[in-house]
Scaffold this active site. Structure first.
Site, short mmCIF file in Angstrom:
data_model
loop_
_atom_site.label_atom_id
_atom_site.label_comp_id
_atom_site.label_asym_id
_atom_site.label_seq_id
_atom_site.Cartn_x
_atom_site.Cartn_y
_atom_site.Cartn_z
N CYS A 151 0.84 -1.20 0.00
CA CYS A 151 0.00 0.00 0.00
C CYS A 151 0.87 1.25 0.00
O CYS A 151 1.31 1.70 1.06
CB CYS A 151 -0.93 -0.01 1.21
SG CYS A 151 -1.99 1.45 1.32
N CYS A 154 -0.42 4.28 2.04
CA CYS A 154 -0.32 4.06 3.48
C CYS A 154 1.10 4.29 3.98
O CYS A 154 1.32 4.89 5.04
CB CYS A 154 -0.73 2.62 3.84
SG CYS A 154 -2.32 2.10 3.20
N ASP A 155 2.08 3.81 3.23
CA ASP A 155 3.45 3.71 3.75
C ASP A 155 4.47 4.63 3.09
O ASP A 155 5.60 4.74 3.58
CB ASP A 155 3.94 2.26 3.62
CG ASP A 155 3.09 1.30 4.43
OD1 ASP A 155 2.52 1.73 5.46
OD2 ASP A 155 2.98 0.12 4.04
#
Length: 333
Positions: A151, A154-155
């Protein structure tokens, strides 16, 4: 005030208010297909609920979205928030749980979840999308969350000033790579072929970006490190050469596959590669069950688009409404 119920297998079960009624339609899946179906079903006056493992599906993990009508450029998670806000407006409950099976019970359907709850509905719309594929190489599970990610939105902020690699050659890989350039100092794209599958717009951006380097005809053989990921062991598919690439992070974007076992438990007719067969009205082989989005065979595998999923979700709700009127009449309540 809209109703939102969050249920996980570690929490208490859903309230009797939710499990003790007969719904007109229960939507399994909370991505763009499921959210769109919920809005249309609610507008048709159908009692509706969404049961989903996560809100947003793959869109929640997407980078910049630049081809959804009305938004010149919006992050995937932000677009999901807009979808959720729209669904909330119609007071459709969103139940966070995993549907394990669907069975016919006379004229109705029973839906069984991992949390041990049971729901009853006149129709079902399956909008479960696909599950991310893994590389299945040594070190992938070891460094998951410690350098390996599925992701980018997300990261990506965790890799500011770092060197990262994206594995894949489609639109999702391209989107992830472009997002990562806003944080990382260097972004490699590792692709097993000698040309990308991503749309031309993305290809032009990737090929001319100063932070991006594409490693053609290359696959990942192993991921190595200590407490965190340190390097990727790569192999050329044309020459067989094996070499190591020092990286701080690897983002895996190699596509997805449908939950075939779940579909088989229900008894749906599937394509040879495990996608649900539907007609143009999103009707499956089982009357009263509809399907939409990336989990259906009707959706081109190389054209998984938010707008397509949303349109199919709307069609599924339309078909469910007509089925209910024909079978149960307007005074079913």
């Amino acid at each position: 005030m809209s109703l939102k119920i969050t249920v996980t297998k570690m929490d208490f079960g859903a309230s009797e208010e939710l499990t003790g009624k007969v719904y007109d339609v229960i939507i399994v899946g909370g991505g763009p297909a499921g959210m769109s179906a919920a809005i249309y079903a609610a507008r048709y006056g159908l009692t509706t609920a969404i049961i989903t493992e996560e809100i947003g599906g793959q869109v929640a993990k997407a980078g910049w979205v630049e081809n959804y009508l009305g938004y010149t450029r919006i992050m995937g998670p932000d677009l999901v928030s807009k979808f959720e806000e729209h669904v909330k407006y119609y007071n459709v409950p969103i139940i966070i749980d995993v549907v394990e099976n669907v069975e016919r019970a006379g004229d109705l359907f029973k839906i069984y979840t991992m949390n041990g709850d049971e729901y009853t509905s006149r129709t079902i719309i399956l909008a479960v999308g696909e599950r991310r594929r893994k590389l299945n190489v040594p070190g992938e599970d070891t460094y998951n969350g410690r350098g390996v990610s599925y992701c980018a939105p997300c990261d990506a902020p965790l890799f500011k000033g770092k060197v990262v690699a994206v594995v894949g050659g489609g639109d999702s890989a391209a989107s992830a790579a472009l997002l990562l350039t806003e944080y990382a100092s260097k972004v490699y794209i590792i692709h097993r072929r000698n040309q990308l599958r991503a749309e031309k717009y993305y290809q032009d951006l990737l090929l001319h970006h100063p932070k991006i380097e594409i490693l053609w005809n290359t696959v990942v053989k192993e991921l190595k490190g200590d407490k965190v990921l340190r390097k990727a062991v790569l192999q050329r598919t044309d020459t067989g050469e094996v070499f190591e690439l020092p990286v701080d992070g690897v983002f895996i974007e190699i596509g997805a596959e449908p939950p075939v076992d779940f579909f088989k438990r229900i008894g749906l007719e599937l394509s040879k590669d495990g996608y649900i067969k539907t007609n143009h009205l999103m009707e499956t082989s089982i009357p009263g069950i509809y399907a939409a989005g990336d989990c259906v065979d009707l959706t081109p595998r190389d054209f998984r688009q938010i707008v397509v999923a949303a349109g199919q979700g709307a069609l599924a709700a339309y078909s469910a409404y007509n089925y209910i009127v024909r079978k149960f009449g307007m005074n079913r309540h």
